[in-house]
Design an enzyme around this catalytic site. Structure first.
Site, PDB file in Angstrom:
ATOM      1  N   GLY A  81       0.808  -1.210   0.000  1.00  0.00           N
ATOM      2  CA  GLY A  81       0.000   0.000   0.000  1.00  0.00           C
ATOM      3  C   GLY A  81       0.844   1.263   0.000  1.00  0.00           C
ATOM      4  O   GLY A  81       2.022   1.248   0.363  1.00  0.00           O
ATOM      5  N   SER A 108      -1.961  -3.640  -4.646  1.00  0.00           N
ATOM      6  CA  SER A 108      -2.667  -3.351  -3.388  1.00  0.00           C
ATOM      7  C   SER A 108      -3.877  -2.458  -3.625  1.00  0.00           C
ATOM      8  O   SER A 108      -3.858  -1.562  -4.467  1.00  0.00           O
ATOM      9  CB  SER A 108      -1.715  -2.644  -2.427  1.00  0.00           C
ATOM     10  OG  SER A 108      -2.427  -2.087  -1.343  1.00  0.00           O
ATOM     11  N   GLN A 129      -5.359  -7.121  -5.146  1.00  0.00           N
ATOM     12  CA  GLN A 129      -5.553  -7.465  -3.723  1.00  0.00           C
ATOM     13  C   GLN A 129      -6.568  -6.515  -3.118  1.00  0.00           C
ATOM     14  O   GLN A 129      -6.388  -5.307  -3.140  1.00  0.00           O
ATOM     15  CB  GLN A 129      -4.231  -7.374  -2.968  1.00  0.00           C
ATOM     16  CG  GLN A 129      -4.363  -7.632  -1.470  1.00  0.00           C
ATOM     17  CD  GLN A 129      -4.483  -6.353  -0.668  1.00  0.00           C
ATOM     18  OE1 GLN A 129      -3.816  -5.373  -0.963  1.00  0.00           O
ATOM     19  NE2 GLN A 129      -5.334  -6.369   0.352  1.00  0.00           N
ATOM     20  N   TYR A 131      -8.752  -5.254   0.166  1.00  0.00           N
ATOM     21  CA  TYR A 131      -9.103  -5.221   1.592  1.00  0.00           C
ATOM     22  C   TYR A 131     -10.608  -5.036   1.686  1.00  0.00           C
ATOM     23  O   TYR A 131     -11.161  -4.136   1.040  1.00  0.00           O
ATOM     24  CB  TYR A 131      -8.432  -4.030   2.282  1.00  0.00           C
ATOM     25  CG  TYR A 131      -7.006  -4.260   2.687  1.00  0.00           C
ATOM     26  CD1 TYR A 131      -6.629  -5.373   3.423  1.00  0.00           C
ATOM     27  CD2 TYR A 131      -6.016  -3.326   2.369  1.00  0.00           C
ATOM     28  CE1 TYR A 131      -5.313  -5.569   3.812  1.00  0.00           C
ATOM     29  CE2 TYR A 131      -4.700  -3.504   2.763  1.00  0.00           C
ATOM     30  CZ  TYR A 131      -4.357  -4.628   3.490  1.00  0.00           C
ATOM     31  OH  TYR A 131      -3.070  -4.815   3.875  1.00  0.00           O
ATOM     32  N   THR A 157      -6.756 -10.458   1.359  1.00  0.00           N
ATOM     33  CA  THR A 157      -5.814 -10.536   2.484  1.00  0.00           C
ATOM     34  C   THR A 157      -6.607 -10.755   3.765  1.00  0.00           C
ATOM     35  O   THR A 157      -7.545 -10.006   4.057  1.00  0.00           O
ATOM     36  CB  THR A 157      -4.985  -9.247   2.553  1.00  0.00           C
ATOM     37  OG1 THR A 157      -4.217  -9.158   1.353  1.00  0.00           O
ATOM     38  CG2 THR A 157      -4.043  -9.248   3.749  1.00  0.00           C
ATOM     39  N   LYS A 222      -4.552 -14.591   1.141  1.00  0.00           N
ATOM     40  CA  LYS A 222      -3.208 -14.171   1.595  1.00  0.00           C
ATOM     41  C   LYS A 222      -3.217 -13.920   3.099  1.00  0.00           C
ATOM     42  O   LYS A 222      -4.015 -13.115   3.583  1.00  0.00           O
ATOM     43  CB  LYS A 222      -2.804 -12.886   0.865  1.00  0.00           C
ATOM     44  CG  LYS A 222      -1.491 -12.295   1.338  1.00  0.00           C
ATOM     45  CD  LYS A 222      -1.072 -11.130   0.463  1.00  0.00           C
ATOM     46  CE  LYS A 222       0.239 -10.531   0.901  1.00  0.00           C
ATOM     47  NZ  LYS A 222       0.114  -9.656   2.080  1.00  0.00           N
ATOM     48  N   SER A 244       1.728 -16.256   4.798  1.00  0.00           N
ATOM     49  CA  SER A 244       2.226 -14.902   5.080  1.00  0.00           C
ATOM     50  C   SER A 244       1.813 -14.480   6.474  1.00  0.00           C
ATOM     51  O   SER A 244       0.749 -14.864   6.970  1.00  0.00           O
ATOM     52  CB  SER A 244       1.623 -13.920   4.056  1.00  0.00           C
ATOM     53  OG  SER A 244       2.052 -12.590   4.323  1.00  0.00           O
ATOM     54  N   HIS A 246       2.180 -11.070   6.821  1.00  0.00           N
ATOM     55  CA  HIS A 246       2.164  -9.647   6.439  1.00  0.00           C
ATOM     56  C   HIS A 246       3.544  -9.007   6.670  1.00  0.00           C
ATOM     57  O   HIS A 246       3.651  -7.817   7.005  1.00  0.00           O
ATOM     58  CB  HIS A 246       1.084  -8.912   7.250  1.00  0.00           C
ATOM     59  CG  HIS A 246       0.316  -7.894   6.469  1.00  0.00           C
ATOM     60  ND1 HIS A 246      -0.910  -8.119   5.916  1.00  0.00           N
ATOM     61  CD2 HIS A 246       0.603  -6.595   6.151  1.00  0.00           C
ATOM     62  CE1 HIS A 246      -1.354  -7.031   5.304  1.00  0.00           C
ATOM     63  NE2 HIS A 246      -0.447  -6.098   5.432  1.00  0.00           N
ATOM     64  N   ARG A 249       3.999  -7.431  10.105  1.00  0.00           N
ATOM     65  CA  ARG A 249       3.355  -6.132  10.330  1.00  0.00           C
ATOM     66  C   ARG A 249       1.982  -6.251  10.983  1.00  0.00           C
ATOM     67  O   ARG A 249       1.350  -5.249  11.249  1.00  0.00           O
ATOM     68  CB  ARG A 249       3.207  -5.405   8.982  1.00  0.00           C
ATOM     69  CG  ARG A 249       4.528  -5.144   8.292  1.00  0.00           C
ATOM     70  CD  ARG A 249       4.348  -4.839   6.810  1.00  0.00           C
ATOM     71  NE  ARG A 249       3.850  -3.506   6.553  1.00  0.00           N
ATOM     72  CZ  ARG A 249       4.582  -2.406   6.496  1.00  0.00           C
ATOM     73  NH1 ARG A 249       5.876  -2.473   6.719  1.00  0.00           N
ATOM     74  NH2 ARG A 249       4.035  -1.236   6.223  1.00  0.00           N
ATOM     75  N   GLY A 278       7.661 -13.066   3.386  1.00  0.00           N
ATOM     76  CA  GLY A 278       8.110 -12.734   4.736  1.00  0.00           C
ATOM     77  C   GLY A 278       9.604 -12.952   4.854  1.00  0.00           C
ATOM     78  O   GLY A 278      10.046 -14.072   5.095  1.00  0.00           O
ATOM     79  N   GLY A 279      10.369 -11.885   4.604  1.00  0.00           N
ATOM     80  CA  GLY A 279      11.816 -11.970   4.757  1.00  0.00           C
ATOM     81  C   GLY A 279      12.572 -12.397   3.522  1.00  0.00           C
ATOM     82  O   GLY A 279      13.768 -12.678   3.595  1.00  0.00           O
ATOM     83  N   GLY A 300       7.782  -7.852  -0.346  1.00  0.00           N
ATOM     84  CA  GLY A 300       7.177  -6.560  -0.030  1.00  0.00           C
ATOM     85  C   GLY A 300       8.235  -5.499   0.232  1.00  0.00           C
ATOM     86  O   GLY A 300       8.345  -4.513  -0.500  1.00  0.00           O
TER      87      GLY A 300
END
Ligand code: FMN
Length: 370
Positions: A81, A108, A129, A131, A157, A222, A244, A246, A249, A278-279, A300
């Protein structure tokens, strides 16, 4: 010149120079104590390779398909986002990079410009994606817009039942929304009243079924973090299980995603495609995830650092470096295609570094980025 970036450390350092402190904290931080964020890295660090020798690795193939789309490397651009705070073109810059480099982009619902403008920015397959921040009529309108704009899949998500507390941006009183309002008109924002992180506190499996039926598009869920939910997702007919948290976060004190992967792969049992994020910061991370059963990975933060460094070209360069690292890792592991990588190439071990969001770059301790 983006070609001058010789490692992704230099990409990150350029992003840090270009961005104001608030935007940097928004990009790089996680929720509360950032334990989940760090565990994402730690989980990769706790896996080691078991290389096989004397394999002809003169020809390395990093390509694959995901949901039927060709991927130059198995790295999807995760939905991010407020990309307009990293680079003026926002999500359009990311999708241009995806098109130029040759990976899938998941856009996003809370980035600028509008979903129609991002769709028109480049002629590449894109997934949207969403929300779930409005009522059913709003959801119907959004899905109609997403389909009319030509998106080839829908990603919902599901790890954002409530916005999390991200201490870095809470302390600095910075919000992407405030920054966004200062620079753009409200009407072009995709999600009226939406906020980064979303708020979907009443959404249940029943709503997922309704949305999936209404959309009739390839469907990703997700934010799956347990085999129980992965199994349910498959039973509800999703096409993609996206492992995931996130990027650390949302829920703090969760597991690193690579700690969840094997159990989820077992639960899915080939009935859906699997993405892990993630990472993901190095080619070796991508290879570990593929070897343990993911069909693709996603990024991300690294994506966003690339955009912050030099817009589309900064992100293309970050992906090129990731690709180089993947080729090296595959060659030295003794696998020539992604399909050759399997759990037998991986073993558990101890981490050698203190994990944090910069710990993939050895001379970049978190307190000394530049
Ligand atoms: C700045 C930023 C904004 C994000 N915004 C969204 C979003 O709008 N929608 C979403 O589903 N995930 C969002 N995420 C999570 C990413 O899609 C992805 O799950 C996560 O970043 C992966 O971890 P990584 O940052 O370590 O690569 C965001 C992540 C970052 C870093």
């Amino acid at each position: 010149m983006t070609q001058d970036f010789v490692t992704n450390q230099e990409v990150i350092q350029a992003a840090h120079r270009n961005m104001d402190a608030g935007a940097w904290d928004y990009l790089s931080g996680g929720s509360e104590s950032e334990t989940t964020l760090r565990r994402n890295r730690l989980a990769f660090d706790r896996l080691a390779f078991r290389p096989r020798i004397l394999v002809d690795v003169s020809d390395i193939d990093t390509t694959s398909t995901f949901l039927g789309h060709a991927m130059r490397i198995p790295v999807i651009l995760a939905p991010v986002g407020s990309q307009q705070v990293f680079t003026p073109e926002g999500g359009a810059a990311a999708t241009k990079a995806a098109a130029e480099f040759g990976v899938l982009d998941v856009v996003s619902s809370v980035t600028e410009p509008s979903l129609e403008d991002i769709a028109a920015a480049a002629d590449n397959p894109k997934i949207f994606q969403l929300y779930l921040t409005g009522d059913w009529v709003w959801t119907e309108e959004m899905i109609a817009r997403i389909k009319a704009a030509g998106y080839e899949g829908l990603c919902i998500t599901v790890d954002t039942a409530r916005p999390s507390r991200r201490d870095r941006t809470i302390l600095s009183r910075w919000s992407p929304r405030a920054n966004f309002q200062a620079t753009t008109t409200r009407t072009s924002y995709q999600v009226s009243g939406g906020r980064t992180g979303g708020n979907a506190s009443t959404v249940t499996w029943e709503m997922i079924d309704r949305i999936k039926d209404l959309a009739g598009l390839p469907f990703m869920l997700k934010g799956i973090a347990t085999p129980e939910d992965a199994k349910l997702a498959v039973e509800h007919g999703v096409d993609v299980v996206w492992v995931s948290n996130h990027g650390g976060r949302q829920l703090d004190h969760g597991l690193g995603t690579m700690e969840m992967l094997e159990e989820i792969v077992d639960a899915v049992a080939g009935r859906a495609e699997i993405v892990l994020d993630g990472g993901i910061q190095r080619g070796s991370d991508v290879l570990k995830a593929i070897a343990l059963g993911a069909n693709a990975t996603a990024t991300g933060k690294l994506q966003s650092w690339g955009l912050g460094a030099a817009g589309t070209q900064g992100l293309v360069r970050a992906l090129e470096i990731l690709e180089d690292e993947l080729i090296v890792a595959m060659s030295l592991l003794g696998v020539t295609t992604l399909g050759d990588a399997s759990p037998s190439y991986i073993t558990k071990t101890d981490a050698v570094t203190q994990a944090h969001e910069m710990s993939s770059w050895i001379n970049m301790p978190e307190s000394r980025i530049l």
